[in-house]
Design a protein around this motif. Sequence first.
Motif, PDB file in Angstrom:
ATOM      1  N   GLN B  57      22.489  24.497  37.525  1.00 36.27           N
ATOM      2  CA  GLN B  57      23.449  24.193  36.448  1.00 36.27           C
ATOM      3  C   GLN B  57      24.884  24.424  36.919  1.00 36.27           C
ATOM      4  O   GLN B  57      25.769  23.623  36.652  1.00 36.27           O
ATOM      5  CB  GLN B  57      23.166  25.086  35.237  1.00 36.27           C
ATOM      6  N   SER B  60      26.055  21.627  38.925  1.00 33.84           N
ATOM      7  CA  SER B  60      25.822  20.283  38.365  1.00 33.84           C
ATOM      8  C   SER B  60      27.083  19.421  38.343  1.00 33.84           C
ATOM      9  O   SER B  60      26.998  18.203  38.381  1.00 33.84           O
ATOM     10  CB  SER B  60      25.236  20.400  36.948  1.00 33.84           C
ATOM     11  N   GLY B  61      28.258  20.043  38.282  1.00 31.97           N
ATOM     12  CA  GLY B  61      29.486  19.249  38.237  1.00 31.97           C
ATOM     13  C   GLY B  61      30.215  19.194  39.565  1.00 31.97           C
ATOM     14  O   GLY B  61      31.338  18.688  39.631  1.00 31.97           O
ATOM     15  N   ALA B  62      29.590  19.716  40.625  1.00 31.41           N
ATOM     16  CA  ALA B  62      30.289  19.816  41.911  1.00 31.41           C
ATOM     17  C   ALA B  62      30.567  18.433  42.502  1.00 31.41           C
ATOM     18  O   ALA B  62      29.686  17.578  42.505  1.00 31.41           O
ATOM     19  CB  ALA B  62      29.451  20.632  42.884  1.00 31.41           C
ATOM     20  N   PRO B  63      31.782  18.220  43.014  1.00 30.26           N
ATOM     21  CA  PRO B  63      32.081  16.940  43.666  1.00 30.26           C
ATOM     22  C   PRO B  63      31.219  16.753  44.935  1.00 30.26           C
ATOM     23  O   PRO B  63      30.888  15.633  45.276  1.00 30.26           O
ATOM     24  CB  PRO B  63      33.570  17.048  44.042  1.00 30.26           C
ATOM     25  N   ALA B  64      30.860  17.848  45.584  1.00 27.33           N
ATOM     26  CA  ALA B  64      29.980  17.778  46.758  1.00 27.33           C
ATOM     27  C   ALA B  64      29.241  19.103  46.885  1.00 27.33           C
ATOM     28  O   ALA B  64      29.801  20.162  46.617  1.00 27.33           O
ATOM     29  CB  ALA B  64      30.802  17.521  48.023  1.00 27.33           C
ATOM     30  N   PHE B  70      28.526  24.993  46.947  1.00 24.35           N
ATOM     31  CA  PHE B  70      29.616  24.024  46.866  1.00 24.35           C
ATOM     32  C   PHE B  70      30.029  23.653  48.285  1.00 24.35           C
ATOM     33  O   PHE B  70      30.253  24.537  49.117  1.00 24.35           O
ATOM     34  CB  PHE B  70      30.835  24.636  46.145  1.00 24.35           C
ATOM     35  N   ARG B  71      30.123  22.358  48.575  1.00 17.46           N
ATOM     36  CA  ARG B  71      30.662  21.950  49.880  1.00 17.46           C
ATOM     37  C   ARG B  71      32.132  21.643  49.686  1.00 17.46           C
ATOM     38  O   ARG B  71      32.509  20.828  48.837  1.00 17.46           O
ATOM     39  CB  ARG B  71      29.942  20.709  50.416  1.00 17.46           C
ATOM     40  N   VAL B  72      32.985  22.326  50.435  1.00 10.18           N
ATOM     41  CA  VAL B  72      34.433  22.161  50.261  1.00 10.18           C
ATOM     42  C   VAL B  72      35.051  21.643  51.550  1.00 10.18           C
ATOM     43  O   VAL B  72      34.470  21.803  52.631  1.00 10.18           O
ATOM     44  CB  VAL B  72      35.109  23.488  49.840  1.00 10.18           C
ATOM     45  N   PRO B  73      36.241  21.033  51.452  1.00 10.76           N
ATOM     46  CA  PRO B  73      36.912  20.571  52.671  1.00 10.76           C
ATOM     47  C   PRO B  73      37.313  21.756  53.551  1.00 10.76           C
ATOM     48  O   PRO B  73      37.256  22.911  53.119  1.00 10.76           O
ATOM     49  CB  PRO B  73      38.154  19.843  52.149  1.00 10.76           C
ATOM     50  N   GLN B  74      37.748  21.427  54.735  1.00 15.43           N
ATOM     51  CA  GLN B  74      38.129  22.440  55.728  1.00 15.43           C
ATOM     52  C   GLN B  74      39.210  23.386  55.178  1.00 15.43           C
ATOM     53  O   GLN B  74      40.236  22.943  54.663  1.00 15.43           O
ATOM     54  CB  GLN B  74      38.644  21.669  56.934  1.00 15.43           C
ATOM     55  N   ILE B  75      38.943  24.670  55.266  1.00 14.07           N
ATOM     56  CA  ILE B  75      39.876  25.656  54.712  1.00 14.07           C
ATOM     57  C   ILE B  75      40.801  26.217  55.784  1.00 14.07           C
ATOM     58  O   ILE B  75      41.995  26.404  55.564  1.00 14.07           O
ATOM     59  CB  ILE B  75      39.098  26.796  54.030  1.00 14.07           C
TER      60      ILE B  75
END
Lengths: 498, 79
Positions: B57, B60-64, B70-75
């Motif tokens: 849940q 459920s709204g994660a862009p990726a 959560f998969r996030v862009p390079q930090i």
Amino acid sequence: MITRAAHEMAAAMEAGEITSEKLTQDHFDRIAEVDADVHAFLYLDHEGAVAQARAVDKARANGEKVGPLAGVPLALKDVMVQKGIPTTAGSKILEGWRPPYDATVVTKLKNAGIVILGKTNMDEFAMGSSTENSAYGPTHNPWDLSRIPGGSGGGSSASLAAFEAPLAIGTDTGGSIRQPAAVTGTVGVKPTYGGVSRYGLIAFSSSLDQAGPCARTVLDAALLHEVMAGHDPKDATSINAPVPQVVHAAKNGNVKGVKIGYVKELNGEGYQAGVRSRFEESLDLLAKAGAEIVEVSCPNFEYALASYYLIAPSECSSNLARFDAMRYGMRVGDEDGVSAELVMNLTREVGFGREVKRRVILGTYALSSGYYDAYYGSAQKVRTLIIEDFTKAFAKVDVLVSPTTPTTAFKIGDKVDDPLAMYLNDIATIPVNMAGIGGMSLPCGLAPEDGLPVGFQIMAPAMQDQRLYSVGAALEAELLTKWGAPLLSQIPALGGAK
Amino acid sequence: MTDSELDHLATEMDVILNAVARVQEVATSEIKPTSHPVPISNVTRSDVVVPSLTPEQALSGAPAKEDGRFRVPQILGEE
């Protein structure tokens, strides 16, 4: 049936004259007929509404005891999360997002058997006074489709005036329930801060935001108020005290011996002539009904608007940081080698509208080191002065009153390029939020010069919300006698049919 | 923001800041600031586990997402 009051609809269902399923379908038919013109709704939950209506009908048929608003349809402002139902707060950045949980208010509505028809349009993140800041296009005022329905909760107020729903939920940070109510000829109440849970309400300005009931009559608003309100452990600012007896007050409206103060600073210059005349006629009616009317001065109210437009942007600049493109909502530019920071920037550039960017920047500036004391700090001191003005006033009178808005509904597009002129709409409603007290707007007639509704505002001390309903119901009864029929019976027909 | 948005906002911001600066006229040093309308302090709850969102849940709204996260862009930077 759809033009009746919510409590009359409930009575008709109790008497077996109509089912909730039929009533719900009648409202969807009305929405299909007029909402292309009004645009009150962003999303309709036909399936969920019918399922809830059938469940209530079944419970009634089985002789189960149901709540006083069970089976009555309602329109929910899109700033409040409802599990599985697209929730945008009027912003592109949340387009398509389906929340995984219900706001506490939504849970209470569902438990009360209320049928949620869908989500209503609003200014993006509740920032605005006209719904023109919605990323999904403006809502139109059912009294005159070329005019604004107020904001931020213009979808909720318009849905009531267009008979698309008999009840609606709004949220009020600086007037977003009361100002739309005023310009659409409907009733809206901002409860005492902490009276209604903010859990599941998408935050704009946390120390000012408060959800409340919108309806076509004072009693309907009270019935909905009682459903929504109450202590919630999930909201640390929720007041742990019994809910004021608002339904009792609405059923026993009375101003005999009540001291009513009209605020000198919230009238006069800048207020439209027709707004002033309707307001003053209402004062006369209250006096005739036995109230004692006195003039009260709140000298610091003239600084309320400036203070609000520092405090609310400051708080929103912090609250809106959560829209970071990482966990939910829109994400733009996520390609190999693009940093998280750049993705965040690209997403916000596309996802946030002009007014939101304006306020986030203003708030960030007001909070920045070197400017904090001059702007945010000074605004917080003005807030103290406003609270002191109210304290002094309420030592002398039971309630305070004023026109809700300085003018009737203006034309769509008229103020969209002039933020300061737009902000002036909230000049009479903002002090209530600053002090965390309760306020109501109810219709008090049509301005003679333009034939548009005028709102009468009542303000009561914190946790004395029942006074709003007692005085509101008394004035409503006097006006109804004078008019012979509710003000909304004069609204032009929409969609060709009644 | 785009360049045209910046141009527009820069002029507006001056006007708005001038208007809201009025608060300084009355905000003298002896007035205590108010940050919140209702005086509330130390709201606590008992330390008991209550049901919350499942990982599915929450995602459920994660862009990726990837492997239940959560998969996030390079930090961090390359170097």
